[in-house]
Write an enzyme that holds these catalytic residues in place. Structure first.
Site, short mmCIF file in Angstrom:
data_model
loop_
_atom_site.label_atom_id
_atom_site.label_comp_id
_atom_site.label_asym_id
_atom_site.label_seq_id
_atom_site.Cartn_x
_atom_site.Cartn_y
_atom_site.Cartn_z
N GLY A 293 114.95 134.36 -58.29
CA GLY A 293 113.67 134.62 -58.32
C GLY A 293 113.02 134.83 -59.67
O GLY A 293 113.89 135.07 -60.62
N CYS B 99 121.86 133.93 -59.49
CA CYS B 99 120.70 134.07 -60.50
C CYS B 99 119.98 135.51 -60.32
O CYS B 99 120.73 136.57 -60.52
CB CYS B 99 119.68 133.13 -60.55
N TYR B 100 118.86 135.53 -60.10
CA TYR B 100 118.25 136.89 -59.59
C TYR B 100 118.96 137.82 -58.81
O TYR B 100 119.46 138.89 -58.83
CB TYR B 100 116.92 136.76 -59.15
N HIS C 28 123.16 128.29 -60.86
CA HIS C 28 122.83 127.95 -59.57
C HIS C 28 123.88 127.02 -58.76
O HIS C 28 123.62 125.79 -59.45
CB HIS C 28 121.33 127.34 -59.52
N GLU D 170 123.78 125.79 -56.02
CA GLU D 170 123.01 125.05 -54.95
C GLU D 170 122.29 123.64 -55.55
O GLU D 170 122.15 122.60 -54.91
CB GLU D 170 122.00 125.60 -54.24
N SER E 3 103.03 110.74 -31.64
CA SER E 3 102.44 109.74 -32.53
C SER E 3 103.18 108.59 -33.26
O SER E 3 102.66 107.54 -33.54
CB SER E 3 102.08 110.61 -33.92
N VAL F 233 108.73 110.39 -36.73
CA VAL F 233 109.99 110.83 -36.42
C VAL F 233 109.99 112.16 -35.59
O VAL F 233 110.65 112.20 -34.71
CB VAL F 233 110.66 111.06 -37.74
N ASP F 234 109.11 113.17 -36.25
CA ASP F 234 109.06 114.41 -35.59
C ASP F 234 108.76 114.40 -34.16
O ASP F 234 109.41 115.00 -33.13
CB ASP F 234 108.38 115.43 -36.33
N SER F 235 107.60 113.82 -33.72
CA SER F 235 107.11 113.76 -32.39
C SER F 235 108.11 113.15 -31.60
O SER F 235 108.16 113.51 -30.44
CB SER F 235 105.72 113.34 -32.22
N LYS G 86 114.15 117.73 -42.56
CA LYS G 86 113.77 116.44 -41.94
C LYS G 86 114.79 115.48 -41.86
O LYS G 86 115.01 114.84 -40.79
CB LYS G 86 112.73 115.84 -43.38
#
Ligand code: XMP
Length: 510
Positions: free
Chosen positions: A51, A78-79, A166, A168, A220, A223-225, A366
């Site tokens: 942060g 980190c923070y 970090h 990650e 639509s 991908v998502d719908s 995603k």
């Protein structure tokens, strides 16, 4: 479940990604989450993110001492590492030398669970101006760098671990091993979070929630719908109706592709309604040139058409939304919204008679949505589809939209995508498409003069779509595309390549 408490660092989503890559389910919540809420969640481990603040400042986000006494393993990053030191009686100060970027680190204690598979000297990603000058009582230092005496520290008996760097971030060469060790060994998780179990559990949960209710989904073809629709179809079959509004601004053949997968000839159990509304959209867009005005018209008209179809179906119990996890995290943190008047189904609830929203993808990133799609057997060309704006080709045509222009950009775009894919370049690109400039210029074809449109080709590299660089498409691919477009697409005599990044341009060419 691993709980990530967010202190406002830039990499919080990345932490969640890495944990899930270790096949452990993970959620990000604001650092203000109460102790009681945390206890109710009963996470197997907690990660405190980085942060921008200083722990010793008065208004700094903090954590109660009791958090560290819950007997739940904690990793501070980190923070988060400074906060753990600060709250438990260590000392945090402004570092005499702040570190930023790739930094060599020496592992002092290779018996630490975090570092047991890590090289004695390795490279980590640092980004800090404060540092830990003294660790709390009972803790030992496990790694240091030239300028940072406490690059990592821990109290294994209390299962408390911390890294100033970090793990990650991929620049931390062996970060994945460190996070895996924390998540799997310290937190003793099973590592069984897989897409097949997600799909199975979600289908069961949806079935329970929906019971015999009626469900409506705006499909639509994105991908998502698509994935959301298939999950619901597996759960409740014909109780689901999908409405696909074909606004005549889709890519070449896209409308038919969607219909062939989800319609009667497809293999999903659902009611599918395709509304051919292109004349309505073209009529509304006639003579409109301003991009934001076009967006508004398309968004409005989309809602009107959807609403008319919804009325025919009558009241429904549930409306499906394709919200995915990054949207959830963003809204949870009150982060500022995106720049343009993005067209999506977010505006629908006001207009449709329904009782509740279902968001079956709200926990997925995603590429996890894509993985779920593959697990569900959705065709690869739908699952791997690149992002496509809701207003479609309407905003990839500069100036006013006509049926003729839509045809031109559809054909040019199809050729471009075909050649880029054939050359094997597509997978490295964030997005690539053709747009129709409103410019006409003189050319020569055969022995005659032409006065025709110029097509612009766009291709960008991006990971978050907030910033992007123009991609270097190999010249032979570009010239082949240009040749094919001017030869095969009537009305085009010139092809341009857009070399601009975002910023200052946007990804779309509107
Ligand atoms: P820009 O052009 O803003 O685009 O750099 C960033 C990303 O967003 C997509 N985009 C949209 N997606 N509805 C969407 O669902 C929209 O109205 C919309 N406009 C832009 C764009 O394709 C790119 O991936």
């Amino acid at each position: 479940m691993i709980l990530v408490l967010d202190f406002g660092g830039q990499y919080n989503q990345l932490i969640a990604r890495r944990v899930r890559e270790a096949h452990v389910y993970c959620e990000v919540h604001p650092s203000s989450l109460t102790l009681d809420a945390i206890k109710d969640m009963a996470p197997k481990g907690i990660i405190l993110t980085g942060g921008p603040q200083s722990v010793y400042k008065q208004d700094a986000q903090t954590a109660p001492k009791e958090l560290f006494e819950l007997d739940i393993p904690i990793l501070g990053i980190c923070y988060g590492s400074q906060l753990m030191a600060h709250v438990l009686g260590g000392k945090v100060e402004t570092a005499p030398v702040s570190e930023y970027g790739r930094t060599d680190v020496t592992i002092e204690d290779r018996s630490s669970i975090l570092f047991k598979n890590v090289s004695p000297k390795t490279v980590v990603w640092m980004s800090h101006t404060d540092y830990i000058a003294a660790v709390p009582e009972g803790f030992t230092v496990t790694a240091k760098t030239e300028n940072c005496p406490v690059a990592a520290y821990e109290n294994p008996a209390k299962k408390l671990y911390a890294t100033q760097f970090h793990p990650e971030v991929l620049h931390t060469a062996e970060g994945t091993k460190m996070l895996d060790a924390f998540v799997r060994e310290v937190c003793e998780t099973a590592g069984s979070w897989r897409m097949d179990s997600f799909v199975e559990q979600t289908v069961t949960a949806l079935r329970e929630k929906i019971g015999s209710g009626k469900v409506l989904c705006a499909l639509s073809g994105g991908v998502d719908s698509s994935v959301a629709a298939v999950l619901l179809s597996k759960a409740v079959g014909r109780q689901l109706t999908c409405v696909f509004v074909d606004h005549g601004l889709l890519r070449k053949n896209e409308g038919d592709e969607v219909a062939s997968v989800f319609g009667e000839s497809g293999h999903y159990d659902l009611n599918f309604i395709r509304v051919d509304a292109k004349e309505r959209f073209y009529a509304k867009l006639k003579g409109v040139t301003e991009p934001e005005a076009k967006r508004k018209i398309i968004g409005e008209e989309f809602i009107r058409v959807f609403e008319a179809e919804a009325k025919k179906i009558g009241a429904v119990d549930f409306l499906v939304q394709g919200t995915i996890y990054p949207d959830v995290i963003e809204s949870g943190l009150g982060a500022s919204a995106v720049i343009k008047s993005h067209h999506n189904v977010g505006g629908l609830p006001d207009y449709v008679d329904f009782k509740e929203i279902v968001e079956p993808l709200r926990l997925l990133f995603k590429d996890e949505v894509r993985a779920a799609g593959r697990e569900l057997g959705i065709p690869e060309y739908l699952v791997a589809r690149q992002p496509f704006p809701g207003p479609g080709l309407g905003i990839r045509i500069i100036g006013d939209v006509t049926e003729e222009k839509v045809k031109i950009v559809q054909e040019a775009d199809a050729i471009y995508r075909e050649e880029v894919d054939a050359a094997g370049v597509g997978k490295t690109l964030g997005q690539y498409f053709a747009a129709l400039t409103n410019m006409k210029s003189v050319g020569v074809m055969g022995d005659g003069r032409t006065y025709d449109y110029a097509i612009a080709l766009r291709a960008v590299m991006t990971s978050d779509f907030m910033t992007a660089e123009a991609a270097e498409i190999p010249w032979p691919v570009l010239t082949k595309v240009a040749n094919r477009i001017v030869n095969e697409v009537k009305g085009v005599n010139r092809v341009l390549y857009d070399c601009t990044g975002k910023p200052p341009a946007t990804i779309e060419f509107e």
